[in-house]
Design a protein around this motif. Structure first.
Motif, short mmCIF file in Angstrom:
data_model
loop_
_atom_site.label_atom_id
_atom_site.label_comp_id
_atom_site.label_asym_id
_atom_site.label_seq_id
_atom_site.Cartn_x
_atom_site.Cartn_y
_atom_site.Cartn_z
N CYS A 1 0.77 -1.37 0.09
CA CYS A 1 -0.03 0.02 -0.17
C CYS A 1 0.82 1.18 0.05
O CYS A 1 0.53 2.23 -0.63
N GLY A 2 1.87 1.40 1.00
CA GLY A 2 2.85 2.44 0.80
C GLY A 2 3.53 2.70 -0.37
O GLY A 2 3.60 3.59 -0.90
N ILE A 3 3.82 1.54 -1.30
CA ILE A 3 4.41 1.83 -2.46
C ILE A 3 3.64 2.23 -3.51
O ILE A 3 3.89 3.27 -4.52
N GLY A 4 2.32 1.85 -3.30
CA GLY A 4 1.27 2.49 -4.35
C GLY A 4 0.96 3.91 -3.98
O GLY A 4 1.00 4.76 -5.08
N VAL A 5 0.84 4.30 -2.74
CA VAL A 5 0.88 5.76 -2.43
C VAL A 5 2.09 6.77 -3.08
O VAL A 5 1.92 7.63 -3.72
N LEU A 6 3.45 6.22 -2.82
CA LEU A 6 4.41 6.70 -3.06
C LEU A 6 4.76 6.84 -4.83
O LEU A 6 4.91 7.86 -5.31
N TYR A 7 4.13 5.89 -5.36
CA TYR A 7 4.22 5.54 -6.91
C TYR A 7 3.19 6.65 -7.43
O TYR A 7 3.75 7.28 -8.29
N VAL A 8 1.94 6.75 -7.00
CA VAL A 8 1.18 7.57 -7.65
C VAL A 8 1.36 8.99 -7.29
O VAL A 8 1.42 9.99 -8.20
N SER A 9 2.05 9.33 -6.09
CA SER A 9 2.47 10.65 -5.56
C SER A 9 3.58 11.17 -6.82
O SER A 9 3.59 12.22 -7.10
N TYR A 10 4.56 10.26 -6.99
CA TYR A 10 5.71 10.79 -7.67
C TYR A 10 5.41 10.52 -9.40
O TYR A 10 5.96 11.44 -10.27
N PHE A 11 4.55 9.63 -9.67
CA PHE A 11 4.68 9.40 -11.22
C PHE A 11 3.10 9.38 -11.55
O PHE A 11 2.98 9.18 -13.07
N GLY A 12 2.27 9.41 -10.93
CA GLY A 12 0.66 9.33 -11.52
C GLY A 12 0.42 8.10 -11.87
O GLY A 12 1.17 6.92 -11.35
N ALA A 13 -0.78 7.71 -12.25
CA ALA A 13 -1.04 6.32 -12.63
C ALA A 13 -2.32 6.47 -13.73
O ALA A 13 -3.08 7.24 -13.64
N PRO A 14 -1.98 5.41 -14.67
CA PRO A 14 -3.19 5.25 -15.74
C PRO A 14 -4.49 4.95 -15.34
O PRO A 14 -5.41 5.20 -15.73
N TRP A 15 -4.58 4.36 -13.85
CA TRP A 15 -5.91 3.96 -13.44
C TRP A 15 -6.75 5.11 -12.84
O TRP A 15 -7.88 5.09 -12.35
N LEU A 16 -6.19 6.24 -12.66
CA LEU A 16 -6.78 7.45 -11.84
C LEU A 16 -7.70 7.97 -12.82
O LEU A 16 -7.37 8.46 -13.95
N GLY A 17 -9.23 7.91 -12.52
CA GLY A 17 -10.09 8.85 -13.00
C GLY A 17 -10.61 7.64 -14.26
O GLY A 17 -11.47 8.21 -14.79
N GLY A 18 -10.00 6.55 -14.27
CA GLY A 18 -10.33 5.57 -15.40
C GLY A 18 -11.69 5.07 -15.13
O GLY A 18 -12.08 4.86 -13.80
N ALA A 19 -12.26 4.44 -15.91
CA ALA A 19 -13.95 3.93 -15.81
C ALA A 19 -14.15 3.00 -16.86
O ALA A 19 -13.72 2.88 -17.96
N VAL A 20 -14.89 1.66 -16.43
CA VAL A 20 -15.19 0.72 -17.27
C VAL A 20 -16.65 0.52 -17.01
O VAL A 20 -17.41 1.10 -16.04
N ASN A 21 -17.41 0.13 -18.24
CA ASN A 21 -18.69 -0.13 -18.01
C ASN A 21 -19.16 -1.56 -17.62
O ASN A 21 -18.66 -2.46 -18.00
N VAL A 22 -19.87 -1.48 -16.43
CA VAL A 22 -20.22 -2.84 -15.78
C VAL A 22 -21.58 -2.91 -15.67
O VAL A 22 -22.45 -2.00 -14.99
N GLY A 23 -22.41 -3.60 -16.43
CA GLY A 23 -23.94 -3.88 -16.30
C GLY A 23 -24.66 -2.49 -16.83
O GLY A 23 -25.70 -2.05 -15.98
N GLY A 24 -24.09 -1.69 -17.49
CA GLY A 24 -24.81 -0.56 -18.03
C GLY A 24 -24.38 0.63 -17.10
O GLY A 24 -24.94 1.94 -17.38
#
Length: 400
Positions: free
Chosen positions: A117-140
């Motif tokens: 979890c700590g690695i994830g927070v640090l990674y996003v803090s310094y590099f951002g991430a493609p999953w931020l704000g991303g969305a998929v359609n599930v059941g409409g």
């Protein structure tokens, strides 16, 4: 059975801890552990409903409020609302197995998720991430992979998870068990290092409630058990009174700092939630499962209210009946005699971690708060852990 229950629990935590990246690869994986929980729940309920009155009452209560939800919304909304409750119900039902696993004194589970979890927070803090704000359609319905929120231009960092408060909650819970074990074995250097690291990582998520909670809980570890448990019981009472007072629709203030999220909840969100119960029947029985939170946001957006408080959220669903159930829980919480004095302290300190979050979150829709609240509720009604005693006497038996 205990191994199956625990592994499903670990699988759930693991999947939710990497919900963002998993959503990019194959979103349906996020739902598999919850469905496994449902299978085990049905198995337990089918057996318990014929042998244990408490199981039968719980099942009937769920069915009734699911039907009320159907009457007030739609099949898909009520069903989605019921789906949200599954992790809570799973931990409440199987609290004995899961508590035994969590309180075994082994740090590997908590250390793994603390580090990742700590690695994830640090990674996003310094590099951002493609999953931020991303969305998929599930059941409409468009399902957000990971919320891309900011506060005054600062990212509410979710790490690998779906939301910043999920990352903060997992860090807090892992830190609590790690530091508790370090305190018990008098390893103070690892305790201090873990605590400082956790506070910094939680600070990056911008989740203020969790920072304060972790600091207070750590302080309570170093005070006598009698004082700590009494303080937690008193805080529980304060939280209940505070929540219900500011839920009253008349408690409105037009002038307050809109950037202060607590004031926003107190003077707008909570009173607006209470206004949803607009007739005598709904005031007493509520609007049913699915009437608040994410289910309403997806399927009844005009009536949507997040609740943002565990008692407010339950009031929308259960009306005055929910208040009665909370009072029963509080009575058991205050007047239960634990068989194991050591487990008693860790139970109440863990309760403090979860209950303080319940002031500003509806708990059931926050992945790790939901698990924790299920353990608290299930544990206090588990006769193998404690029994009701107005003298609140602690027996010196081993926890089973």
């Amino acid at each position: 059975m205990d191994l199956i229950v625990v592994w499903v629990f670990v699988f759930f935590v693991g999947v939710k801890s990497f919900a963002g990246p998993i959503g990019l690869i194959f979103q349906p994986i996020n739902y598999i552990p919850t469905l496994l929980m449902l299978v085990l729940l049905i198995k337990s309920w089918l057996l318990g409903a014929f042998t244990k009155p408490a199981y039968l009452l719980s099942v009937l209560l769920i069915i009734v409020y699911y039907l009320i939800g159907l009457l007030n919304s739609s099949f898909i909304q009520a069903t989605f609302g019921l789906y949200i409750f599954i992790p809570f119900l799973y931990c409440a039902t199987y609290n004995n197995y899961i508590f035994k696993f969590l309180t075994s004194g082994k740090n590997s589970f908590f250390m793994f998720f603390f580090i990742t979890c700590g690695i994830g927070v640090l990674y996003v803090s310094y590099f951002g991430a493609p999953w931020l704000g991303g969305a998929v359609n599930v059941g409409g319905v468009d399902k957000v992979l990971s919320r891309n929120w900011t506060v005054n231009g600062v990212l509410r960092n979710p790490g690998f998870m779906g939301a910043s408060f999920d990352a903060a909650t997992l860090l807090m819970i892992c830190t609590f068990f790690l530091t508790y074990n370090y305190r018990k074995s008098k390893k103070y250097i690892p305790l201090v290092i873990t605590l400082i690291t956790a506070l910094y990582l939680i600070y990056l998520t911008t989740t203020k409630t969790t920072v304060v909670t972790l600091a207070v809980v750590t302080l309570f570890m170093f005070i006598p058990r009698l004082v700590a448990t009494a303080a937690v019981k008193f805080l529980f009472l304060v939280i209940i009174i505070f929540s219900y007072i500011y839920m009253v629709p008349e408690q409105k203030y037009n002038a307050y700092d809109p950037s202060n999220t607590l004031l926003m909840r107190m003077y707008y969100t909570w009173p607006k939630a209470a206004e949803l119960l607009n007739d005598n029947i709904s005031t007493i029985f509520g609007k049913g499962i699915g009437a608040a939170g994410t289910a309403a946001a997806y399927f009844s957006p005009k009536l949507y209210n997040p609740g943002d408080n565990v008692f407010v959220y339950l009031y929308i669903i259960g009306g005055v009946v929910s208040v009665i159930l909370i009072l029963i829980l509080f009575f058991k919480f205050c007047f239960s005699s634990f068989h194991d004095s050591q487990f008693k302290k860790i139970y109440y300190l863990f309760s403090l971690c979860i209950l303080t979050g319940g002031v500003t979150y509806n708990v059931f829709e926050s992945v790790f708060y939901s698990l924790g609240f299920g353990l608290i509720v299930g544990g206090i009604f588990n006769k193998d852990i404690c029994k009701l005693s107005l003298r609140n006497r602690t027996e010196d038996y081993s926890y089973k």
